[in-house]
Design a protein around this motif. Structure first.
Motif, short mmCIF file in Angstrom:
data_model
loop_
_atom_site.label_atom_id
_atom_site.label_comp_id
_atom_site.label_asym_id
_atom_site.label_seq_id
_atom_site.Cartn_x
_atom_site.Cartn_y
_atom_site.Cartn_z
N LEU A 314 -3.31 -5.08 5.79
CA LEU A 314 -1.92 -4.59 5.67
C LEU A 314 -2.33 -3.01 5.25
O LEU A 314 -3.04 -2.66 4.53
N GLN A 315 -1.69 -2.25 6.25
CA GLN A 315 -1.87 -0.89 5.90
C GLN A 315 -0.88 -0.34 4.79
O GLN A 315 0.49 -0.45 4.98
N LEU A 316 -1.25 0.42 3.85
CA LEU A 316 -0.46 0.80 2.95
C LEU A 316 -0.21 2.32 2.84
O LEU A 316 -1.25 2.93 3.21
N ASP A 317 0.92 2.72 2.51
CA ASP A 317 1.46 4.28 2.55
C ASP A 317 1.39 4.38 1.13
O ASP A 317 2.66 4.55 0.26
N LYS A 318 0.26 4.98 0.57
CA LYS A 318 0.42 4.89 -1.13
C LYS A 318 0.53 6.40 -1.33
O LYS A 318 0.38 7.29 -0.77
N SER A 319 1.39 6.27 -2.42
CA SER A 319 1.82 7.83 -3.10
C SER A 319 2.10 7.63 -4.53
O SER A 319 2.28 6.44 -5.03
N ASN A 320 2.32 8.79 -5.24
CA ASN A 320 2.66 8.52 -6.54
C ASN A 320 4.18 8.46 -6.78
O ASN A 320 4.94 9.34 -6.07
N PHE A 321 4.82 7.75 -7.43
CA PHE A 321 6.28 7.47 -7.57
C PHE A 321 6.55 6.84 -9.10
O PHE A 321 5.77 6.10 -9.40
N ASP A 322 7.77 6.88 -9.51
CA ASP A 322 8.38 6.51 -10.58
C ASP A 322 8.92 5.06 -10.38
O ASP A 322 9.61 5.05 -9.46
N TYR A 357 0.74 4.64 -8.60
CA TYR A 357 0.36 5.14 -7.24
C TYR A 357 0.25 3.68 -6.25
O TYR A 357 -0.64 2.93 -6.68
N ALA A 358 1.18 3.85 -5.49
CA ALA A 358 1.29 2.41 -4.51
C ALA A 358 1.89 2.82 -3.48
O ALA A 358 2.47 3.82 -3.13
N ASP A 359 2.36 1.46 -2.63
CA ASP A 359 3.32 1.66 -1.71
C ASP A 359 4.49 1.39 -2.01
O ASP A 359 4.98 0.43 -2.10
N ARG A 360 5.49 2.48 -1.83
CA ARG A 360 6.68 2.22 -2.62
C ARG A 360 7.39 1.22 -1.72
O ARG A 360 8.36 0.62 -2.57
N THR A 361 7.49 1.35 -0.64
CA THR A 361 8.31 0.02 0.30
C THR A 361 7.88 -1.09 -0.06
O THR A 361 8.64 -1.99 -0.26
#
Length: 500
Positions: A314-322, A357-361
């Protein structure tokens, strides 16, 4: 008969030993014979020189008579176990120690030697023009008197003794070696047999695995490579057994889940075509057909998504988000359903640090699945709580309902694909049994865990963890809900959707 690899090893070992032994034996025998021949030749030269300097010289100088001369030559021949010839200057053989020899029958020395060979010392091996029946070493030394050629002294020694010495050397040196080789072969065969036993057991059990009998066990318990291979094969068989059971369960479940809506769709359409359902009710049943079609679409999408999880990482698009920024909008999407069922749905944030820090979607998909699942199984008048807490550099998200709960024996199975407990089916037949399986795969891809706590009659709580934000140049600001925009949903600091 089928040859095993160990048979080939044994045969190869035997052939290698035979070749090495043959080459070594041949080399040693040849070296021994060559050395003995060289020593014998040197001894004959010494004896020839001694005979000429003493006995022959004494006879030519008249110091001894003919009889004494022949007697001494006989003694020399006996001492050397050789045959001695003496010829005159004109080539006539006047003495031969062996009366049975052809040379003793009035022969000329040139009958056995070339004329050019009689004037210098020569060494020959062989039968000497058929004079001897066996291989013989012949040394001929010219005799001179007052620097004039006076005759030829020939000493002939049979080389049979060299052959006998070589055979004795072979017997005494290499027979023990042959015994050791034979014993080594026997030991190798015993070791091979003991080695082949676990391999045969592994092969036999592998054939049972090939026929689908994954319950067969390998009777190999050694603490070596074979034991390790047996353990790995049993683990592989267990995994194949689980995969086989999953495949059967998958086919059974998917057949049921596809058959039910397809049967409904087919039945309603046929009823509308043949007039069983009157035209004024078509809209109602077409709506049912549409709902069943949506259910099939949702099931197909879930299957495709899980198949992608199985086939590819599973390809994750990780980023920092609330995390608030996806929890609050997700809750809003269920407002209508909660009002229809009279369910209280609210969110509680026990920490101000809600940046993850995770994949928002994907995380939004997780929260949606968990809330959707909770709404399905929560009775009217009960509540669902989404909570966010912080602990040990992790953010924990909890979705807790006051629904029917899950039996203890089913808790470990709820994340299995297509698994549905009897209570969870309830009156809601829209579930596909894939939502929680997808949820677990997403959390697992993040390297985190999701757990379930549940009691029958009290409700269930799903809890998953996420890593806190990573250091970035531009920090992410927490989301704050404006009070005037959310007054109707805020009660005692809780975000709430409730029935009017």
């Amino acid at each position: 008969m089928k040859k095993t690899i160990f048979d080939k090893i044994v045969v190869g070992f035997v052939l290698l030993v035979i070749v090495i032994f043959s080459v070594l034996a041949l080399y040693t025998v040849n070296m021994t014979q060559s050395k003995l021949l060289s020593n014998t030749e040197q001894n004959l030269k010494t004896e020839s020189k001694l005979i000429i300097s003493t006995t022959v010289t004494d006879y030519m100088n008249g110091l001894i008579d003919k009889d004494t001369f022949y007697q001494k030559l006989d003694e020399h021949a006996a001492d050397m176990d050789a045959e001695i010839w003496l010829s005159t200057a004109n080539g006539e053989i006047i003495y031969c120690s062996n009366s049975e020899s052809p040379a003793a029958k009035d022969m000329m020395i040139t009958d056995f030697y070339d004329r050019t060979d009689i004037y210098s010392q020569t060494v020959k091996t062989g039968t000497l023009n058929g004079c001897f029946s066996a291989k013989t070493l012949s040394l001929s030394t010219p005799v001179y008197q007052d620097k004039s050629y006076a005759g030829l002294l020939s000493i002939h020694l049979s080389l049979q003794f060299i052959k006998d010495i070589a055979q004795k050397t072979f017997a005494s040196t290499y027979m023990p070696f042959l015994v050791i080789v034979v014993l080594s072969l026997i030991a190798l065969m015993l070791i091979t047999n003991s080695t082949l036993k676990p391999i045969r057991e592994i092969i036999a059990t592998s054939k049972q695995y090939a026929t689908g009998n994954f319950n067969a066990r390998i009777d190999v318990h050694t603490d070596n490579e074979f034991g390790e291979l047996a353990r790995y094969m049993e683990e592989m068989a267990d995994e194949l057994s689980r995969s086989n059971e999953y495949r059967k369960s998958f086919i059974s479940n998917i057949s049921h889940d596809f058959r039910s809506p397809l049967t409904s769709i087919k039945g309603y359409i046929e009823a509308m075509i043949d007039g069983t359902i009157p035209p004024d009710k078509h809209e109602k049943y077409l709506q049912i057909v549409l709902n069943e079609t949506k259910r099939l679409t949702k099931l197909t999408q879930g299957l495709l998504e899980l198949n992608n999880f199985d086939s590819f990482d599973l390809q994750l698009d990780k980023s920092n988000f609330d995390i608030k920024s996806i929890i609050l909008p997700t809750i809003n999407t269920f407002e209508g359903r909660c009002q229809d069922k009279g369910i209280y749905l609210h969110a509680i944030f026990h920490t101000d640090n809600t940046i993850v820090y995770a994949d928002r979607t994907r995380i939004q998909q997780v929260i949606y699945n968990l809330v959707d699942n909770a709404i399905k199984f929560t009775p009217e008048g009960r509540q669902i709580t989404v909570q966010v807490t912080e602990k040990s550099d992790k953010i924990f998200v909890s979705v807790k309902d006051e629904g029917v709960g899950i039996p203890p024996e089913s808790i470990k199975k709820v994340f299995d694909r297509f698994y549905k407990t009897d209570p969870s089916r309830g009156k809601d037949k829209t579930g596909t049994g894939l939502g929680l399986a997808i949820t677990k795969e997403i959390i697992k891809a993040h390297g985190e865990n999701i757990t379930l706590n549940s009691k029958v009659g009290e409700g269930s709580e799903f809890i998953f963890s996420l890593p806190m934000q990573k250091e970035m140049q531009v920090p992410i600001k927490a989301v704050h809900v404006k009070k005037e925009e959310a007054t109707q949903y805020i009660s005692n600091g809780k975000f709430r959707i409730k029935k009017n």
